[in-house]
Motif scaffolding. Structure first.
Motif, mmCIF file in Angstrom:
data_model
loop_
_atom_site.group_PDB
_atom_site.id
_atom_site.type_symbol
_atom_site.label_atom_id
_atom_site.label_comp_id
_atom_site.label_asym_id
_atom_site.label_seq_id
_atom_site.Cartn_x
_atom_site.Cartn_y
_atom_site.Cartn_z
ATOM 1 N N LYS A 189 -1.842 -57.096 -1.275
ATOM 2 C CA LYS A 189 -2.814 -56.457 -2.166
ATOM 3 C C LYS A 189 -3.236 -57.506 -3.177
ATOM 4 C CE LYS A 189 -2.795 -52.054 -0.923
ATOM 5 N NZ LYS A 189 -3.931 -51.329 -0.473
ATOM 6 N N LEU A 190 -4.525 -57.617 -3.401
ATOM 7 C CA LEU A 190 -5.070 -58.627 -4.295
ATOM 8 C C LEU A 190 -5.843 -57.970 -5.430
ATOM 9 C CD1 LEU A 190 -6.441 -60.910 -1.453
ATOM 10 C CD2 LEU A 190 -4.415 -61.357 -2.858
ATOM 11 N N GLU A 191 -5.526 -58.367 -6.645
ATOM 12 C CA GLU A 191 -6.241 -57.887 -7.825
ATOM 13 C C GLU A 191 -6.906 -59.095 -8.475
ATOM 14 O OE1 GLU A 191 -5.163 -56.271 -12.228
ATOM 15 O OE2 GLU A 191 -3.870 -55.593 -10.590
ATOM 16 N N THR A 192 -8.224 -59.142 -8.394
ATOM 17 C CA THR A 192 -8.968 -60.291 -8.906
ATOM 18 C C THR A 192 -9.013 -60.259 -10.430
ATOM 19 O OG1 THR A 192 -10.265 -60.395 -6.879
ATOM 20 C CG2 THR A 192 -11.160 -61.542 -8.807
ATOM 21 N N GLN A 193 -8.613 -61.379 -11.021
ATOM 22 C CA GLN A 193 -8.567 -61.534 -12.475
ATOM 23 C C GLN A 193 -9.765 -62.302 -13.025
ATOM 24 O OE1 GLN A 193 -5.536 -60.281 -14.160
ATOM 25 N NE2 GLN A 193 -5.480 -59.344 -12.141
ATOM 26 N N GLY A 194 -10.428 -63.082 -12.180
ATOM 27 C CA GLY A 194 -11.574 -63.884 -12.607
ATOM 28 C C GLY A 194 -12.058 -64.769 -11.478
ATOM 29 N N HIS A 195 -13.131 -65.519 -11.754
ATOM 30 C CA HIS A 195 -13.742 -66.365 -10.732
ATOM 31 C C HIS A 195 -14.157 -67.717 -11.304
ATOM 32 C CE1 HIS A 195 -14.752 -62.252 -9.239
ATOM 33 N NE2 HIS A 195 -14.420 -62.790 -8.084
ATOM 34 N N TYR A 196 -14.203 -68.668 -10.406
ATOM 35 C CA TYR A 196 -14.906 -69.933 -10.600
ATOM 36 C C TYR A 196 -15.939 -69.942 -9.488
ATOM 37 C CZ TYR A 196 -10.979 -71.425 -13.501
ATOM 38 O OH TYR A 196 -10.033 -71.514 -14.485
ATOM 39 N N ALA A 197 -17.196 -70.219 -9.806
ATOM 40 C CA ALA A 197 -18.213 -70.142 -8.761
ATOM 41 C C ALA A 197 -19.396 -71.047 -9.059
ATOM 42 C CB ALA A 197 -18.692 -68.705 -8.605
ATOM 43 N N LYS A 198 -19.964 -71.558 -7.984
ATOM 44 C CA LYS A 198 -21.204 -72.328 -8.043
ATOM 45 C C LYS A 198 -21.723 -72.454 -6.620
ATOM 46 C CE LYS A 198 -20.976 -76.739 -8.839
ATOM 47 N NZ LYS A 198 -20.728 -77.991 -9.562
ATOM 48 N N GLY A 199 -23.028 -72.243 -6.450
ATOM 49 C CA GLY A 199 -23.614 -72.360 -5.119
ATOM 50 C C GLY A 199 -22.975 -71.396 -4.144
ATOM 51 N N ASN A 200 -22.485 -71.922 -3.032
ATOM 52 C CA ASN A 200 -21.894 -71.062 -2.000
ATOM 53 C C ASN A 200 -20.370 -71.101 -2.005
ATOM 54 O OD1 ASN A 200 -21.625 -73.676 -1.010
ATOM 55 N ND2 ASN A 200 -21.989 -73.082 1.105
ATOM 56 N N GLU A 201 -19.766 -71.538 -3.127
ATOM 57 C CA GLU A 201 -18.319 -71.617 -3.232
ATOM 58 C C GLU A 201 -17.804 -70.751 -4.381
ATOM 59 O OE1 GLU A 201 -17.325 -76.040 -1.539
ATOM 60 O OE2 GLU A 201 -17.609 -75.844 -3.693
ATOM 61 N N VAL A 202 -16.650 -70.142 -4.154
ATOM 62 C CA VAL A 202 -16.025 -69.323 -5.185
ATOM 63 C C VAL A 202 -14.505 -69.440 -5.062
ATOM 64 C CG1 VAL A 202 -16.098 -67.216 -3.772
ATOM 65 C CG2 VAL A 202 -15.927 -67.009 -6.242
ATOM 66 N N ILE A 203 -13.852 -69.484 -6.199
ATOM 67 C CA ILE A 203 -12.403 -69.350 -6.257
ATOM 68 C C ILE A 203 -12.124 -68.076 -7.031
ATOM 69 C CG2 ILE A 203 -10.228 -70.261 -7.183
ATOM 70 C CD1 ILE A 203 -11.437 -73.082 -6.847
ATOM 71 N N SER A 204 -11.373 -67.169 -6.415
ATOM 72 C CA SER A 204 -10.962 -65.937 -7.080
ATOM 73 C C SER A 204 -9.525 -66.119 -7.558
ATOM 74 C CB SER A 204 -11.035 -64.751 -6.114
ATOM 75 O OG SER A 204 -12.355 -64.553 -5.666
ATOM 76 N N VAL A 205 -9.329 -65.916 -8.861
ATOM 77 C CA VAL A 205 -7.977 -65.939 -9.434
ATOM 78 C C VAL A 205 -7.428 -64.541 -9.214
ATOM 79 C CG1 VAL A 205 -6.623 -66.318 -11.523
ATOM 80 C CG2 VAL A 205 -8.769 -67.605 -11.165
ATOM 81 N N GLN A 206 -6.295 -64.446 -8.489
ATOM 82 C CA GLN A 206 -5.836 -63.131 -8.058
ATOM 83 C C GLN A 206 -4.341 -62.927 -8.284
ATOM 84 O OE1 GLN A 206 -7.378 -63.606 -4.047
ATOM 85 N NE2 GLN A 206 -8.993 -62.123 -4.511
ATOM 86 N N ARG A 207 -4.026 -61.717 -8.658
ATOM 87 C CA ARG A 207 -2.636 -61.267 -8.733
ATOM 88 C C ARG A 207 -2.320 -60.687 -7.360
ATOM 89 N NH1 ARG A 207 -0.014 -57.136 -13.107
ATOM 90 N NH2 ARG A 207 1.674 -56.461 -11.763
ATOM 91 N N ALA A 208 -1.347 -61.266 -6.683
ATOM 92 C CA ALA A 208 -1.011 -60.847 -5.327
ATOM 93 C C ALA A 208 0.343 -60.163 -5.294
ATOM 94 C CB ALA A 208 -0.998 -62.062 -4.399
ATOM 95 N N THR A 209 0.387 -59.050 -4.576
ATOM 96 C CA THR A 209 1.648 -58.355 -4.315
ATOM 97 C C THR A 209 1.715 -58.084 -2.817
ATOM 98 O OG1 THR A 209 0.619 -56.201 -4.762
ATOM 99 C CG2 THR A 209 1.769 -57.257 -6.593
ATOM 100 N N TRP A 210 2.944 -57.963 -2.316
ATOM 101 C CA TRP A 210 3.164 -57.693 -0.906
ATOM 102 C C TRP A 210 4.019 -56.447 -0.770
ATOM 103 C CZ3 TRP A 210 2.637 -62.503 -2.919
ATOM 104 C CH2 TRP A 210 1.754 -63.361 -2.275
ATOM 105 N N GLU A 211 3.791 -55.706 0.311
ATOM 106 C CA GLU A 211 4.615 -54.534 0.600
ATOM 107 C C GLU A 211 6.077 -54.961 0.704
ATOM 108 O OE1 GLU A 211 3.332 -52.704 4.214
ATOM 109 O OE2 GLU A 211 1.694 -51.643 3.232
#
Length: 122
Positions: free
Chosen positions: A56-78
């Motif tokens: 499960k991913l909860e996005t906290q923010g982004h870095y983006a330009k053009g066709n590239e994006v980095i999503s800063v995410q809080r990840a949890t696993w079952e």
């Protein structure tokens, strides 16, 4: 850039819903997947990852330009306690995720693309 972020968020939402067909719809058939276990390609491996990861991913923010994006995410696993912060890089081409990488540090993620600290979206 807004479309790039929207596609990245849509991809993440579909993963969280375990909507395999939805994820595949927004993923290039030859999607390149880069992760802790190496590099793989294609819908078959993506389908397997969605089925087996339990992430499960909860996005906290982004870095983006053009066709590239980095999503800063809080990840949890079952079946695991706690969470980690990961950095999910996506390259979008023709409205689909063409390349995706999961990194444990922002520096590692930034090192795989043309983005930098100045591309942070508030």
């Amino acid at each position: 850039m807004e479309d790039t972020i929207n596609i990245a968020d849509q991809w993440t939402d579909k993963v969280n819903q375990r909507d395999i067909n939805g994820v595949l719809d927004v993923s290039d058939p030859h999607i390149e997947l880069i992760g802790p276990r190496g590099i793989a390609e294609g819908h078959d491996i993506l389908r397997q990852w969605i089925t087996e990861s339990g992430i499960k991913l909860e996005t906290q923010g982004h870095y983006a330009k053009g066709n590239e994006v980095i999503s800063v995410q809080r990840a949890t696993w079952e079946n695991q306690n706690g969470h980690v912060t990961i950095y999910t890089f996506m390259e979008i081409k023709n409205g689909k995720v063409h390349r995706l990488g999961r990194y444990d540090t922002l520096d590692d993620a930034l090192g795989q693309c043309q983005l930098n600290e100045e591309d942070k979206i508030n």
